[in-house]
Design an enzyme around this catalytic site. Sequence first.
Site, short mmCIF file in Angstrom:
data_model
loop_
_atom_site.label_atom_id
_atom_site.label_comp_id
_atom_site.label_asym_id
_atom_site.label_seq_id
_atom_site.Cartn_x
_atom_site.Cartn_y
_atom_site.Cartn_z
N HIS A 233 28.37 50.08 43.17
CA HIS A 233 28.00 51.21 42.52
C HIS A 233 26.62 51.69 42.98
CE1 HIS A 233 30.28 48.85 38.77
NE2 HIS A 233 30.92 49.86 39.31
N ARG B 110 37.43 53.35 45.89
CA ARG B 110 37.50 52.06 46.89
C ARG B 110 39.05 52.09 47.85
NH1 ARG B 110 37.26 47.80 42.16
NH2 ARG B 110 38.39 49.88 41.31
N SER C 292 33.74 45.56 39.06
CA SER C 292 33.00 44.69 37.90
C SER C 292 33.86 43.59 37.49
CB SER C 292 32.47 45.58 36.83
OG SER C 292 31.72 46.60 37.35
N LYS D 201 37.87 48.42 26.98
CA LYS D 201 38.22 47.15 27.80
C LYS D 201 37.14 46.02 27.14
CE LYS D 201 36.01 49.09 31.94
NZ LYS D 201 36.05 49.31 33.20
#
Length: 171
Positions: A17, A90, A128, A41
């Site tokens: 990030h 990514r 994360s 989430k």
Amino acid sequence: MVRAIFPGTFDPIHLGHMDIASRAARLFDEVVMAVYDKPLKSLLFSPEERISLVREAFQDNPKIRVTGYSGLTIDFAHKMDAQVIVRGLRVFSDFEFEFRMALANQRLAKDIETIALITAEQHTFLSSSTVREIATLNGDVSSMVPAHVKKALQAKVLNMGEHSPPNSLRD
């Protein structure tokens, strides 16, 4: 002045990030790290904790500002007078999700562009959820997050009471 927002849950913020935000700050006059408060989430850190961790990560970069938000990202972008939404890519599977989201945002607001930056190669595995899982399973996250985030993870894992103090999170 071109203002960009970089929205996310940042639970927790990691080096991937930070790489995307720092690179975006070279492209735009201001980058607003937009910490989303109520994603669909489960989260480890509260919105206030996540905002604090992100602020500390960028305390030395005057072009990066941090704030929380709720609701539609596109509405927040308008509220902030942002012209750009920054996203990081990514792996190939990120592209499909981000592509659909960019098209939906474009339909909602043609005046805001979405810019996707490809993550640096050394961060392609980082997410994360990966950081959270490794930390809660006694793994070493020191190469994935800044030191203050490692300490916050240590405290959170200890407070969870489900595991003994992870050796990798001790100072």
